[in-house]
Design an enzyme around this catalytic site. Structure first.
Site, mmCIF file in Angstrom:
data_model
loop_
_atom_site.group_PDB
_atom_site.id
_atom_site.type_symbol
_atom_site.label_atom_id
_atom_site.label_comp_id
_atom_site.label_asym_id
_atom_site.label_seq_id
_atom_site.Cartn_x
_atom_site.Cartn_y
_atom_site.Cartn_z
ATOM 1 C CG ASP A 464 -2.212 0.692 1.052
ATOM 2 O OD1 ASP A 464 -2.304 1.523 0.140
ATOM 3 O OD2 ASP A 464 -3.154 0.432 1.828
ATOM 4 C CG ASP A 533 -9.464 2.544 -0.266
ATOM 5 O OD1 ASP A 533 -9.047 1.386 -0.404
ATOM 6 O OD2 ASP A 533 -8.817 3.440 0.321
HETATM 7 C C1 GLA Z 1 -5.745 1.889 2.159
HETATM 8 C C2 GLA Z 1 -6.150 0.703 1.309
HETATM 9 C C3 GLA Z 1 -7.185 -0.117 2.035
HETATM 10 C C4 GLA Z 1 -6.639 -0.561 3.368
HETATM 11 C C5 GLA Z 1 -6.200 0.640 4.182
HETATM 12 C C6 GLA Z 1 -5.490 0.205 5.449
HETATM 13 O O1 GLA Z 1 -6.734 2.829 2.247
HETATM 14 O O2 GLA Z 1 -6.616 1.116 0.069
HETATM 15 O O3 GLA Z 1 -7.557 -1.226 1.265
HETATM 16 O O4 GLA Z 1 -5.568 -1.455 3.159
HETATM 17 O O5 GLA Z 1 -5.317 1.463 3.447
HETATM 18 O O6 GLA Z 1 -5.049 1.275 6.182
#
Ligand code: GLA
Length: 713
Positions: A464, A533
């Site tokens: 990420d 997301d």
């Molecule tokens: C980001 C990712 C999510 C999750 C969060 C965790 O927003 O896109 O899928 O992994 O971080 O903090």
């Protein structure tokens, strides 16, 4: 095919030709980019000469030649071309440059060192020398086998000290015409929204200056003839194999349209000492005469065959259960074990432990960089969880955010100077970015991650990246701040390269606050990227639609999540969420303990159905049928390469009363083959399905339907 006749160069893919020449004075002139033409006719192509209020350079060999109007392959600065140059370098003698042809070489695939690149091909290297400075520029043109894409990049070698202020990867001047430009803009939770506008006179520039390719603007620009549409007409696609701050420009001038791009020059500079080189990232140039749909299929084929990791690109994808939306930070070993217990019998094969398993990470204010298992939260560490997965026939995956550091972390306390920028810094999600331009920092993060990947049986990593770079400065790069953004990317790529090389069996998924770094650079290392997301199927259908303009379906990680949706609050049926997620690498991200027995049965059936169509998602051709941005419907059809099978998912945004005579005309089938449409129980010829079409079923708000088509022999 690369053919050279005198000083004329013809690069031909399966369906396109790209032609340029070095003229008598050594200027590199662009002659043609479009449908494939006969090699023997190449000598008849001519660059127009036109001189009217445009200056003539001293070396011009004809009286009506001006760099201001000549169609060029890589534009220099300060010799009478008033359009935007492709490179600018400042040296003692000023900024003017005058690049002229100095020869060529053809050989095996030449790749930019330290950067993601096309994996195989034949490369034409055209050498240019600057008559005003001791500078050599090499333009690389690579044709990958069996592909319809031209890959370009550029290298500059300094024979004297200079500062690069712009160093684009490619440039070309298309003939004047009526063009539109299409870009994919967006924001967090709404990535890659297609936006098509006429290209008026002047400059259309898209860019990111965030240190990442970004949610806000994708590193892809299409230039379309005004008359072109989804299925017809001439379309050019320009995408970068790069994940950092970028710029792509289309500049409509008096005689042509200059398209060029590469690393964003805003804030960029690069010092070169005598004998030093700078290599720009690669760009993907493609042409299609079958509209945007055709261009997307060219891009998808190319990325799958020549960019994505060969080991994973066509292999069945892990069907994950990810605990993020199930638990957020609120989990412990028993709750995770319960989730695994629920997942295994449903057919999910990989459990991914998301954010919150390390250091003191109880929320998103702390502990990034402390890549040590929090054994207070997870009693016994990761081992009992991994063992539990194994007992149930599942694999284990782990979330990392390798490029980040929290102020409240042991890493920051030990190395406060490791964060990019100097105090006071901007915060974003209460975290800083590690200075990956420094190899010792990359080494340390590698060591921490590699230790975990070695100690534990981890088969999946979600990588990420949850903030952008603000202060492009730091203790160690004083005086060279302009290099930081690109050096940072080189550090990211170095870490990704090392990890994927040394742990070849681990499946990596990219992510950046959803789909904030969805680009061909990341896809070189990671076979799929978390698309957004936003998992609401109505919003997701649009995001996946936009993403499909430049990326293959199999690169899109798509999860079924809970209803009401956590991002939008919208309620949708489980079937709807499953259908939209089945248009990519499918997975699950919800609290399985809350499911009813019927829902569990439905998920089992979804996973069985997904495995049945997965081959199409991995290898098929996508046809976009109903544009959710323009119509009340969404429909995508994926057709196998041999046109024997197809899979369609459609969605109705809102129920429209008495709207019963909407026909959906399919695409991409074989006119003469007969297809059985499973859900309708009918068999029809491809011609009928494509010309007469099928009635869109009667549906309520946010409902979906699927059709499976199979050739009847
Ligand atoms: C980001 C990712 C999510 C999750 C969060 C965790 O927003 O896109 O899928 O992994 O971080 O903090």
């Amino acid at each position: 095919m690369i053919s050279v006749t005198g000083r004329r160069f013809h690069l031909a893919g399966k369906n396109f030709s790209y032609v340029f020449e070095a003229d008598a004075a050594g200027y590199l002139l662009h002659l043609y980019f479009g449908p494939r033409i006969a090699d023997e006719d190449i000598s008849h192509l001519a660059a127009p000469s036109f001189l009217s209020f445009s200056p003539m350079p001293p070396q011009a060999t004809s009286v009506d030649f001006s760099l201001d109007t000549a169609p060029q392959e890589y534009a220099t600065y300060g010799q009478g071309d008033f359009r935007r140059p492709s490179a600018i370098y400042r040296r003692k003698g000023g900024r003017a440059s005058n690049l002229r042809y100095a020869g060529y070489e053809i050989g095996e695939n030449v790749v930019p060192q330290g950067l993601p690149h096309v994996r195989a091909g034949e490369t034409l290297a055209v050498k240019l020398h600057d008559t005003l400075a001791d500078v050599a520029v090499t333009l690389y043109y690579t044709l990958a086998p069996d592909s319809d894409v031209l890959v370009r990049h550029m290298e500059i070698e300094a024979g004297e000290e200079l500062t690069l202020e712009r160093a684009f990867s490619f440039s070309l001047d298309l003939p004047v015409g009526e063009y539109d430009v299409l870009r994919l803009h967006g924001r967090h939770l709404a990535e890659r929204i297609p936006c098509r506008t006429p290209l008026g006179h002047g400059l259309c520039r898209i860019e990111s200056s965030r240190g990442a390719s970004s949610h806000q603007m994708n590193a892809f620009l299409a230039v379309m003839e005004h008359a072109a549409g989804e299925d017809h007409g001439s379309v050019y696609g320009f995408g970068l194999i790069y994940s950092g701050s970028f710029a792509l420009e289309a500049e409509c001038g008096q005689t042509d349209v200059r398209v060029q791009g590469g690393i964003n020059d805003l804030g960029f500079s690069w010092e070169l000492g005598r004998g030093e080189k700078f290599t720009a990232p690669q760009a993907i140039l493609a042409y299609s005469s079958s509209g945007m749909g055709g261009l997307s299929r060219v891009y998808a084929d190319f990325l799958r065959a020549h960019i994505l990791p060969p080991k994973h690109v066509y292999s069945p994808r892990p069907i994950v259960i990810n605990n993020w939306e199930a638990t957020y930070f609120d989990f412990d070993t028993p709750s995770i074990l319960k989730l695994i217990d629920e997942a295994a019998p449903l057919g999910m094969d990989t459990f991914v432990l998301d954010d919150g398993w390390f250091g003191a990470r109880s929320d998103d204010h702390r502990a990034l960089g402390d890549w040590y298992v929090n054994t207070q939260k997870l009693a016994g560490g990761l081992q009992p969880i991994i063992a539990h997965c194994k007992e149930r026939g599942m694999k284990f995956g782990l979330w990392f955010e390798p490029e980040m550091i929290s102020e409240d972390s042991d890493l920051f306390r030990a190395h406060p100077d490791w964060a990019i920028g100097t105090e006071p810094r901007c915060k974003s999600r209460d975290q800083y970015v590690l200075d990956f331009s420094r190899p010792e920092i990359v080494d340390e993060i590698y060591a921490r991650m590699a230790a975990l990947l070695t100690e534990y049986d981890i088969s999946y990593v979600k990588w990420d990246m949850n903030r952008h770079i603000t202060e492009f400065c730091g203790e160690k790069c004083r005086g060279r701040e302009g290099e930081l953004a690109h050096r940072y990317m080189l550090g990211v790529y170095a870490l990704a390269e090392r990890l994927t090389k040394n742990f070849p069996d681990v499946f990596f998924e990219g992510c950046s606050g959803g789909g904030g770094r969805f680009d061909a650079g990341m896809l070189y290392y990671f076979p799929q990227v978390w698309t957004s997301d936003d998992t609401d199927p109505f919003e997701r259908a649009k995001i996946q639609w936009g993403t499909s303009y430049a990326y293959p379906m199999s690169a899109m990680s798509c999860h079924v999540s809970a209803s009401p949706n956590h991002q939008t609050g919208r309620k949708t049926a489980l079937s709807v969420r499953g259908h939209i997620a089945s248009l990519g690498a499918t997975g699950y991200e919800l609290d399985l303990c809350k499911l009813t027995e019927e829902e569990k049965e439905e998920i089992k059936a979804q996973i069985r159905a997904y495995r049945e169509t997965e081959e199409l998602i991995l290898r098929g051709d996508l046809y976009r049928l109903c544009d959710p941005f323009e119509t009340n419907y969404f429909a995508e059809l994926v057709v196998s390469k041999d046109k024997a099978r197809a899979y369609l998912v459609g969605m109705t945004a809102r129920f429209i009363p008495s709207d019963y005579n909407r026909r959906l005309r399919l695409k991409g089938l074989d006119e003469n083959k007969q297809y059985h449409v499973r859900e309708l129980g009918i068999t029809l010829h491809g011609s009928t399905l494509m010309h007469a079409g099928l009635l869109i079923p009667k549906q309520h708000d946010y409902e979906t339907w699927v059709w499976h088509l199979e050739e009847v022999l």
